[in-house]
Design a protein around this motif. Structure first.
Motif, PDB file in Angstrom:
ATOM      1  N   LEU A 115      -3.953 -14.676   6.866  1.00 42.72           N
ATOM      2  CA  LEU A 115      -4.004 -13.883   8.104  1.00 42.72           C
ATOM      3  C   LEU A 115      -2.593 -13.599   8.618  1.00 42.72           C
ATOM      4  CD1 LEU A 115      -5.770 -12.648  10.340  1.00 42.72           C
ATOM      5  CD2 LEU A 115      -5.604 -14.850  11.509  1.00 42.72           C
ATOM      6  N   PHE A 116      -1.727 -14.613   8.577  1.00 46.14           N
ATOM      7  CA  PHE A 116      -0.346 -14.407   9.006  1.00 46.14           C
ATOM      8  C   PHE A 116       0.384 -13.469   8.050  1.00 46.14           C
ATOM      9  CE2 PHE A 116      -0.879 -17.914  11.914  1.00 46.14           C
ATOM     10  CZ  PHE A 116      -0.043 -17.563  12.961  1.00 46.14           C
ATOM     11  N   ALA A 117       0.074 -13.551   6.758  1.00 43.59           N
ATOM     12  CA  ALA A 117       0.719 -12.655   5.789  1.00 43.59           C
ATOM     13  C   ALA A 117       0.344 -11.198   6.072  1.00 43.59           C
ATOM     14  CB  ALA A 117       0.324 -13.045   4.368  1.00 43.59           C
ATOM     15  N   ILE A 118      -0.910 -10.966   6.419  1.00 48.61           N
ATOM     16  CA  ILE A 118      -1.340  -9.606   6.769  1.00 48.61           C
ATOM     17  C   ILE A 118      -0.642  -9.140   8.049  1.00 48.61           C
ATOM     18  CG2 ILE A 118      -3.338  -8.255   7.541  1.00 48.61           C
ATOM     19  CD1 ILE A 118      -5.022  -9.981   5.611  1.00 48.61           C
ATOM     20  N   LEU A 119      -0.535 -10.038   9.016  1.00 45.58           N
ATOM     21  CA  LEU A 119       0.159  -9.706  10.269  1.00 45.58           C
ATOM     22  C   LEU A 119       1.628  -9.386  10.030  1.00 45.58           C
ATOM     23  CD1 LEU A 119      -0.132  -9.549  13.363  1.00 45.58           C
ATOM     24  CD2 LEU A 119       0.576 -11.951  13.423  1.00 45.58           C
ATOM     25  N   VAL A 120       2.268 -10.170   9.172  1.00 40.71           N
ATOM     26  CA  VAL A 120       3.676  -9.914   8.850  1.00 40.71           C
ATOM     27  C   VAL A 120       3.817  -8.562   8.150  1.00 40.71           C
ATOM     28  CG1 VAL A 120       5.565 -10.670   7.354  1.00 40.71           C
ATOM     29  CG2 VAL A 120       4.396 -12.319   8.805  1.00 40.71           C
ATOM     30  N   GLY A 121       2.914  -8.253   7.248  1.00 39.81           N
ATOM     31  CA  GLY A 121       2.956  -6.952   6.579  1.00 39.81           C
ATOM     32  C   GLY A 121       2.775  -5.808   7.553  1.00 39.81           C
ATOM     33  N   ALA A 122       1.870  -5.983   8.509  1.00 41.98           N
ATOM     34  CA  ALA A 122       1.669  -4.948   9.530  1.00 41.98           C
ATOM     35  C   ALA A 122       2.916  -4.788  10.391  1.00 41.98           C
ATOM     36  CB  ALA A 122       0.461  -5.302  10.392  1.00 41.98           C
ATOM     37  N   PHE A 123       3.562  -5.909  10.719  1.00 41.41           N
ATOM     38  CA  PHE A 123       4.812  -5.835  11.506  1.00 41.41           C
ATOM     39  C   PHE A 123       5.898  -5.094  10.737  1.00 41.41           C
ATOM     40  CE2 PHE A 123       4.748  -9.359  14.954  1.00 41.41           C
ATOM     41  CZ  PHE A 123       3.598  -8.813  15.476  1.00 41.41           C
ATOM     42  N   TYR A 124       6.054  -5.423   9.458  1.00 38.14           N
ATOM     43  CA  TYR A 124       7.067  -4.736   8.646  1.00 38.14           C
ATOM     44  C   TYR A 124       6.761  -3.237   8.552  1.00 38.14           C
ATOM     45  CZ  TYR A 124       9.632  -8.815   6.971  1.00 38.14           C
ATOM     46  OH  TYR A 124      10.429  -9.924   6.887  1.00 38.14           O
ATOM     47  N   ALA A 125       5.513  -2.887   8.328  1.00 37.43           N
ATOM     48  CA  ALA A 125       5.149  -1.472   8.201  1.00 37.43           C
ATOM     49  C   ALA A 125       5.417  -0.718   9.502  1.00 37.43           C
ATOM     50  CB  ALA A 125       3.683  -1.349   7.801  1.00 37.43           C
ATOM     51  N   ALA A 126       5.017  -1.305  10.624  1.00 38.06           N
ATOM     52  CA  ALA A 126       5.254  -0.653  11.914  1.00 38.06           C
ATOM     53  C   ALA A 126       6.740  -0.553  12.210  1.00 38.06           C
ATOM     54  CB  ALA A 126       4.540  -1.421  13.023  1.00 38.06           C
ATOM     55  N   ALA A 127       7.505  -1.591  11.836  1.00 42.79           N
ATOM     56  CA  ALA A 127       8.946  -1.566  12.088  1.00 42.79           C
ATOM     57  C   ALA A 127       9.629  -0.471  11.277  1.00 42.79           C
ATOM     58  CB  ALA A 127       9.558  -2.926  11.763  1.00 42.79           C
ATOM     59  N   VAL A 128       9.264  -0.340  10.013  1.00 42.09           N
ATOM     60  CA  VAL A 128       9.870   0.712   9.181  1.00 42.09           C
ATOM     61  C   VAL A 128       9.489   2.092   9.708  1.00 42.09           C
ATOM     62  CG1 VAL A 128       9.819   1.750   6.884  1.00 42.09           C
ATOM     63  CG2 VAL A 128      10.095  -0.715   7.130  1.00 42.09           C
ATOM     64  N   TYR A 129       8.224   2.254  10.118  1.00 40.46           N
ATOM     65  CA  TYR A 129       7.794   3.536  10.675  1.00 40.46           C
ATOM     66  C   TYR A 129       8.603   3.877  11.927  1.00 40.46           C
ATOM     67  CZ  TYR A 129       4.861   6.974  12.987  1.00 40.46           C
ATOM     68  OH  TYR A 129       4.418   8.104  13.611  1.00 40.46           O
TER      69      TYR A 129
END
Length: 125
Positions: free
Chosen positions: A4-18
């Motif tokens: 769950l944290f790995a998915i959250l981290v991936g979402a954070f990275y994706a939103a940050a790059v966007y």
């Protein structure tokens, strides 16, 4: 819990790059803050999520008695929080100063060194 944290981290990275690829300075700053939080969560998850005892050693012992939580990720995250906050404050002041001088927060409109029209760039600041 870790997936769950790995998915959250991936979402954070994706939103940050966007947000970092945006043209507005405010969005870029939010992307930098989000990227810092993603890095902190990555460190936190890499240190394993455990509910073990705190990493305290008894005064008469050399090593902990049983399994304990790893204190290194917590120390790294605390350091990273301080550094990312100071970096964000510096970028915020820099962005505000650029907005005061140029009158826009659009990155494409901030063309002081390379003006679009036939005018020459300023020779002094």
């Amino acid at each position: 819990m870790e997936p769950l944290f790995a998915i959250l981290v991936g979402a954070f990275y994706a939103a940050a790059v966007y947000l970092l690829l945006s043209r507005k300075i405010v969005r870029i700053l939010i992307g930098v803050a989000l990227l810092g939080n993603a890095v902190n969560l990555t460190l936190f998850v890499a240190g394993r999520l455990t509910r073990e005892a705190a990493p305290l050693i008894a005064p008469d012992a050399d090593v902990p008695a049983g399994p304990v939580a790893n204190a290194l990720p917590q120390a790294l995250i605390l350091t990273a929080i301080v550094i990312s906050f100071s970096f964000f404050a510096f970028l915020l002041v820099l962005a505000f100063r650029a907005y005061q001088d140029l009158g826009t927060d659009d990155v494409d409109a901030m063309r002081v060194a390379e003006p679009v029209g036939p005018g020459r760039p300023p020779e002094g600041y």
